[in-house]
Scaffold this motif. Structure first.
Motif, short mmCIF file in Angstrom:
data_model
loop_
_atom_site.label_atom_id
_atom_site.label_comp_id
_atom_site.label_asym_id
_atom_site.label_seq_id
_atom_site.Cartn_x
_atom_site.Cartn_y
_atom_site.Cartn_z
N PRO A 1 0.82 -1.22 0.00
CA PRO A 1 0.00 0.00 0.00
C PRO A 1 0.86 1.27 0.00
N PHE A 2 1.94 1.27 0.79
CA PHE A 2 2.83 2.42 0.81
C PHE A 2 3.48 2.63 -0.55
N GLY A 3 4.00 1.56 -1.14
CA GLY A 3 4.66 1.65 -2.44
C GLY A 3 3.73 2.15 -3.53
N ARG A 4 2.50 1.65 -3.52
CA ARG A 4 1.52 2.08 -4.53
C ARG A 4 1.23 3.57 -4.39
N ARG A 5 1.05 4.02 -3.14
CA ARG A 5 0.71 5.44 -2.93
C ARG A 5 1.89 6.34 -3.27
N VAL A 6 3.11 5.94 -2.90
CA VAL A 6 4.29 6.73 -3.24
C VAL A 6 4.42 6.84 -4.76
N ARG A 7 4.22 5.74 -5.44
CA ARG A 7 4.33 5.76 -6.90
C ARG A 7 3.29 6.69 -7.52
N GLU A 8 2.05 6.63 -7.02
CA GLU A 8 1.00 7.53 -7.51
C GLU A 8 1.39 8.99 -7.31
N LEU A 9 1.85 9.32 -6.11
CA LEU A 9 2.22 10.70 -5.81
C LEU A 9 3.43 11.15 -6.63
N ARG B 1 2.30 11.70 -10.20
CA ARG B 1 1.43 12.88 -10.27
C ARG B 1 2.27 14.16 -10.25
N ARG B 2 3.39 14.13 -9.56
CA ARG B 2 4.26 15.30 -9.47
C ARG B 2 5.31 15.34 -10.59
N GLY B 3 5.26 14.36 -11.48
CA GLY B 3 6.15 14.34 -12.64
C GLY B 3 7.58 13.98 -12.32
N LEU B 4 7.81 13.29 -11.20
CA LEU B 4 9.16 12.86 -10.84
C LEU B 4 9.44 11.47 -11.39
N THR B 5 10.63 11.31 -11.95
CA THR B 5 11.03 9.97 -12.36
C THR B 5 11.51 9.22 -11.12
N LEU B 6 11.62 7.93 -11.26
CA LEU B 6 12.14 7.10 -10.18
C LEU B 6 13.55 7.55 -9.82
N ALA B 7 14.38 7.82 -10.82
CA ALA B 7 15.76 8.23 -10.58
C ALA B 7 15.82 9.58 -9.86
N GLU B 8 14.96 10.53 -10.25
CA GLU B 8 14.94 11.85 -9.61
C GLU B 8 14.54 11.74 -8.14
N MET B 9 13.51 10.95 -7.88
CA MET B 9 13.07 10.81 -6.49
C MET B 9 14.12 10.09 -5.65
N ALA B 10 14.71 9.05 -6.22
CA ALA B 10 15.75 8.31 -5.50
C ALA B 10 16.91 9.24 -5.15
N LEU C 1 14.50 2.21 -4.45
CA LEU C 1 13.18 2.85 -4.49
C LEU C 1 12.20 2.00 -5.29
N SER C 2 12.65 1.43 -6.40
CA SER C 2 11.79 0.56 -7.19
C SER C 2 11.37 -0.66 -6.38
N ALA C 3 12.32 -1.27 -5.67
CA ALA C 3 12.01 -2.43 -4.84
C ALA C 3 11.03 -2.06 -3.74
N LEU C 4 11.18 -0.87 -3.17
CA LEU C 4 10.26 -0.40 -2.13
C LEU C 4 8.86 -0.21 -2.70
N GLU C 5 8.77 0.41 -3.87
CA GLU C 5 7.47 0.61 -4.52
C GLU C 5 6.80 -0.71 -4.85
N HIS C 6 7.58 -1.71 -5.22
CA HIS C 6 7.02 -3.00 -5.65
C HIS C 6 6.89 -4.03 -4.53
N GLY C 7 7.18 -3.62 -3.30
CA GLY C 7 7.00 -4.52 -2.16
C GLY C 7 8.06 -5.58 -2.02
N LYS C 8 9.21 -5.34 -2.61
CA LYS C 8 10.30 -6.31 -2.49
C LYS C 8 11.28 -5.92 -1.39
N ARG C 9 11.00 -4.82 -0.71
CA ARG C 9 11.77 -4.37 0.45
C ARG C 9 10.80 -4.25 1.62
#
Length: 124
Positions: A3-11, A14-23, A33-41
């Motif tokens: 649930p956390f990963g899904r919501r972070v990814r949505e936000l 929505r703010r136009g950040l790439t995974l690399a920029e947010m990381a 960050l990808s592993a966190l979003e996908h529930g592998k962490r």
């Protein structure tokens, strides 16, 4: 995905950040960050949660929601039913065995039962 990963990814999206920029903004690798979003962490640290809240610019209810979702987002759960009613042990084992086969609507209905029980406890 947790649930956390899904919501972070949505936000994030929505703010136009790439995974690399947010990381980079959080001081973690894009792979983490990808592993966190996908529930592998596992559950994120409090510092990472606070960094995410700050980086995404969320306030009040959204920030509280992210904190709550992080707490409920550990992908490998252990349920200790020692000392509880035998029905609790039965339910925990059945849920562990059958959760992968449940559909979204079934999961929402089970969560609603838990929400109702919590509301009764809070009122009593």
């Amino acid at each position: 995905m947790t649930p956390f990963g899904r919501r972070v990814r949505e936000l994030r999206e929505r703010r136009g950040l790439t995974l690399a920029e947010m990381a980079a903004g959080l001081g973690v690798t894009p792979a983490y960050l990808s592993a966190l979003e996908h529930g592998k962490r596992g559950r994120p640290t409090f510092a990472l949660i606070q960094g995410t809240i700050h980086l995404l610019g969320v306030i009040w209810d959204e920030a509280d929601e992210l904190i709550r979702l992080a707490d409920l987002s550990h992908p490998r759960v252990t349920v200790d039913t020692a000392g509880l009613d035998p029905e609790a042990t039965l339910l925990a084992n059945r849920l562990a065995r059958e959760i992968a086969d449940l559909e979204g609507e079934d999961l929402r209905r089970l969560a609603a039962v838990l929400d109702e029980a919590a509301a009764r406890r809070d009122q009593g």
